[in-house]
Design a protein around this motif. Sequence first.
Motif, PDB file in Angstrom:
ATOM      1  N   GLU A 114       0.837  -1.192   0.000  1.00  0.00           N
ATOM      2  CA  GLU A 114       0.000   0.000   0.000  1.00  0.00           C
ATOM      3  C   GLU A 114       0.879   1.252   0.000  1.00  0.00           C
ATOM      4  OE1 GLU A 114      -3.443   0.383  -0.076  1.00  0.00           O
ATOM      5  OE2 GLU A 114      -3.332  -1.735  -0.635  1.00  0.00           O
ATOM      6  N   GLY A 115       0.386   2.306  -0.634  1.00  0.00           N
ATOM      7  CA  GLY A 115       1.090   3.576  -0.611  1.00  0.00           C
ATOM      8  C   GLY A 115       0.708   4.384   0.608  1.00  0.00           C
ATOM      9  N   ASP A 116       1.432   5.465   0.840  1.00  0.00           N
ATOM     10  CA  ASP A 116       1.176   6.339   1.983  1.00  0.00           C
ATOM     11  C   ASP A 116       0.650   7.672   1.457  1.00  0.00           C
ATOM     12  OD1 ASP A 116       1.133   7.872   4.236  1.00  0.00           O
ATOM     13  OD2 ASP A 116       3.278   7.678   4.700  1.00  0.00           O
ATOM     14  N   LYS A 117      -0.618   7.959   1.740  1.00  0.00           N
ATOM     15  CA  LYS A 117      -1.223   9.197   1.247  1.00  0.00           C
ATOM     16  C   LYS A 117      -0.492  10.425   1.762  1.00  0.00           C
ATOM     17  CE  LYS A 117      -5.751  11.337   0.574  1.00  0.00           C
ATOM     18  NZ  LYS A 117      -7.209  11.218   0.837  1.00  0.00           N
ATOM     19  N   ALA A 118       0.133  10.303   2.930  1.00  0.00           N
ATOM     20  CA  ALA A 118       0.843  11.443   3.519  1.00  0.00           C
ATOM     21  C   ALA A 118       2.049  11.855   2.682  1.00  0.00           C
ATOM     22  CB  ALA A 118       1.291  11.107   4.938  1.00  0.00           C
ATOM     23  N   THR A 119       2.521  10.956   1.811  1.00  0.00           N
ATOM     24  CA  THR A 119       3.692  11.283   1.002  1.00  0.00           C
ATOM     25  C   THR A 119       3.315  11.893  -0.343  1.00  0.00           C
ATOM     26  OG1 THR A 119       3.776   9.093  -0.068  1.00  0.00           O
ATOM     27  CG2 THR A 119       4.922   9.337   2.036  1.00  0.00           C
ATOM     28  N   MET A 120       2.042  12.038  -0.619  1.00  0.00           N
ATOM     29  CA  MET A 120       1.606  12.598  -1.895  1.00  0.00           C
ATOM     30  C   MET A 120       2.164  14.004  -2.053  1.00  0.00           C
ATOM     31  SD  MET A 120      -2.270  12.955  -3.388  1.00  0.00           S
ATOM     32  CE  MET A 120      -2.859  13.884  -1.981  1.00  0.00           C
ATOM     33  N   SER A 121       2.779  14.278  -3.207  1.00  0.00           N
ATOM     34  CA  SER A 121       3.395  15.577  -3.410  1.00  0.00           C
ATOM     35  C   SER A 121       3.302  15.991  -4.860  1.00  0.00           C
ATOM     36  CB  SER A 121       4.871  15.533  -2.982  1.00  0.00           C
ATOM     37  OG  SER A 121       5.490  16.778  -3.218  1.00  0.00           O
ATOM     38  N   PHE A 122       3.075  17.294  -5.082  1.00  0.00           N
ATOM     39  CA  PHE A 122       3.023  17.847  -6.434  1.00  0.00           C
ATOM     40  C   PHE A 122       3.907  19.090  -6.487  1.00  0.00           C
ATOM     41  CE2 PHE A 122      -0.724  15.302  -6.002  1.00  0.00           C
ATOM     42  CZ  PHE A 122      -0.798  14.640  -7.214  1.00  0.00           C
TER      43      PHE A 122
END
Length: 327
Positions: free
Chosen positions: A262-270
């Motif tokens: 699973e990925g970590d939504k907290a690491t989402m970056s743009f």
Amino acid sequence: MAIPASLANKLSLPVIGSPLFIISTPDLVLAQCKAGIIGSFPSLNARPLEQLDEWLSQLNEELAAARAANPAARIAPYAVNLIVHKSNNRIEEDLALCVKHKVPMVITSLGARPEVNAAIHSYGGIVLHDIINIVFAHKALEKGADGLIAVCTGAGGHAGVLSPFALISEIREFFDGPLALSGSISNGAQILAAQAMGADFAYIGSAFIPTHEARAVEGYKDMIVASAAKDIVYSSLFTGVSGNYLAPSIAKAGMDPNNLPEGDKATMSFQSGESAKAKAWKDVWGAGQGVGGVKERMPAAEFIAKLKREYDEARAGLAANAAFYAA
């Protein structure tokens, strides 16, 4: 139907070409608009920032020239996709350029911000916000969006898990404005089906990836044509937000598509589209479950003409069936 009055006599089909990260550029958008569907691109595809200014000037000038040369032609407006997530450090500059060039339509993603909507409304622009559930739909409308894009199960890239029958039906219980449907649409009959269930537009992305004007690498285009629904994997690993990807590209990148963490939504970056996560799109390729309907590579205008033939044939067939039951 809730298609904005500003689009009257400008569309040959009720279709929005969805903004494809990395892939959509003015070449594809112009081909889509000149063929009578709304073309779009993510603002972050233009790098550096100065290129966005150039792209918007090019689109406005070339579309104006096309309309002047053929006033009777159905030439659609274009749209720019703005990622309004707090990690996008270019949102203010991109928004200012959209206002400067009076972009006709803006598609907002990953958050809803009233100040963004107000800026686009200041010159008469239209804002559509993409959502995956009813909670986000209400939030988008409360913050000033003019319309919604229902991103349902099977859509390419960041996608929801709800059936289009369920989500469109529930949205129409409280909203009668512009509504687009995203999810596995790759032929003209499916465009008509989207309208039949209550949407105003079909939102098509993956089927445009193999077109000649799309800025996708050759292997990506070939993989789309060779793939079917069975080749699509739903995972949150690559961006922190769940989305649909081509399993062969995951395997090619050295991972097991059947055993992804699973990925970590907290690491989402743009961060101007330059983060390590965003780069995953270059190696792990997004696509929707409708890829099985994409059989060959062709120019965008030719593909849109094919959609139009299929749409007209589907309308005629549906009318014949309706007449049978009405008898």
